[in-house]
Design an enzyme around this catalytic site. Structure first.
Site, PDB file in Angstrom:
ATOM      1  N   MET A  95       0.808  -1.212   0.000  1.00  0.00           N
ATOM      2  CA  MET A  95       0.000   0.000   0.000  1.00  0.00           C
ATOM      3  C   MET A  95       0.848   1.271   0.000  1.00  0.00           C
ATOM      4  O   MET A  95       0.668   2.173   0.815  1.00  0.00           O
ATOM      5  CB  MET A  95      -0.952  -0.015   1.202  1.00  0.00           C
ATOM      6  CG  MET A  95      -1.884  -1.207   1.232  1.00  0.00           C
ATOM      7  SD  MET A  95      -2.853  -1.391  -0.292  1.00  0.00           S
ATOM      8  CE  MET A  95      -3.927   0.041  -0.172  1.00  0.00           C
ATOM      9  N   ASN A 112       2.830  -6.254 -10.775  1.00  0.00           N
ATOM     10  CA  ASN A 112       1.739  -5.956  -9.846  1.00  0.00           C
ATOM     11  C   ASN A 112       0.470  -6.622 -10.366  1.00  0.00           C
ATOM     12  O   ASN A 112       0.374  -6.962 -11.551  1.00  0.00           O
ATOM     13  CB  ASN A 112       1.536  -4.439  -9.756  1.00  0.00           C
ATOM     14  CG  ASN A 112       0.482  -4.054  -8.727  1.00  0.00           C
ATOM     15  OD1 ASN A 112       0.409  -4.646  -7.659  1.00  0.00           O
ATOM     16  ND2 ASN A 112      -0.339  -3.073  -9.049  1.00  0.00           N
ATOM     17  N   HIS A 114      -3.815  -6.086 -10.393  1.00  0.00           N
ATOM     18  CA  HIS A 114      -4.855  -5.083 -10.161  1.00  0.00           C
ATOM     19  C   HIS A 114      -6.225  -5.736 -10.352  1.00  0.00           C
ATOM     20  O   HIS A 114      -6.420  -6.492 -11.313  1.00  0.00           O
ATOM     21  CB  HIS A 114      -4.692  -3.925 -11.154  1.00  0.00           C
ATOM     22  CG  HIS A 114      -5.686  -2.834 -10.960  1.00  0.00           C
ATOM     23  ND1 HIS A 114      -5.646  -1.983  -9.876  1.00  0.00           N
ATOM     24  CD2 HIS A 114      -6.758  -2.456 -11.700  1.00  0.00           C
ATOM     25  CE1 HIS A 114      -6.652  -1.124  -9.961  1.00  0.00           C
ATOM     26  NE2 HIS A 114      -7.336  -1.388 -11.054  1.00  0.00           N
TER      27      HIS A 114
END
Length: 207
Positions: A95, A112, A114
């Site tokens: 975060m 990453n 998503h």
């Protein structure tokens, strides 16, 4: 074989899925270090139980710049041989927005996941964005990290139907189940050297 570093802030369920796949020898990669910016992250205990090294680099009350913080992350990664040359960094519920300098140093070495079908619904609350827009399908996207917000080259995507009675919570659960499979597959493809980047596009050389 690449060395893997995973950055987490919370429970790290995607981290756990990746580590379990590595333990089952489904991914040819060395899980070198789990780093959390949150000392209370549940994922740290999960990783430790699985015999993976962990480090905490607390970001709360850190009064330096984003790059100064990221330099601490990089130092920890390099200590465990997760380098731009022979490493891969996975963001798994981390975060924090990472700095352009970090991204540049580890170019095409940071990935990453998503919870949306990018380029639709980048940023926070992607599931709520999808519901508010009224889409009939959503899902998740694994992508390389660049200096934009969820704008890097896409490695793979998974789809889930959006039902009329779905809530943000139910949709999030469905997408998360897909995330665990998609992230594992993406890490395996990258670890095997099968993903090649050409501009904005990626190609799976293993097909």
């Amino acid at each position: 074989m690449l060395n893997l570093g995973i950055l987490i802030s919370g429970r790290g369920s995607n981290m756990e899925a990746i580590l379990k796949a590595i333990k089952r020898q489904k991914i040819p990669i060395n899980p070198a270090i789990i780093i959390s910016n949150n000392p209370d992250a549940m994922g740290l205990k999960i990783a430790q139980k699985m015999g993976i090294k962990t480090e905490v680099i607390a970001s709360k009350n850190f009064d330096g710049t984003r790059w100064q913080y990221d330099q601490k992350i990089i130092k920890a990664l390099e200590k465990h041989r997760v380098t731009p040359k022979n490493g891969l960094v996975c963001l798994a519920g981390f975060m924090r927005i990472i700095s352009p300098e970090f991204i540049s140093k580890y170019k095409n070495r940071i990935i990453n996941i998503h919870p949306a079908i990018l380029p639709s619904f980048p940023g926070l609350h992607a599931q709520k964005q999808a519901l508010d827009y009224g889409v009939k399908f959503s899902g998740c996207t694994v992508h390389f990290v660049d200096s934009g917000v969820d704008t890097g080259p896409i490695i793979l995507q998974e789809i889930v139907p959006v039902l009329d009675d779905d809530t943000e919570e139910t949709l999030s659960r469905k997408i998360l189940a897909k995330e665990h499979k998609a992230y594992v597959k993406a890490v395996r493809l990258v670890a095997e050297g099968k993903i090649k980047i050409a501009g904005r596009k990626t190609r799976n050389q293993g097909r």
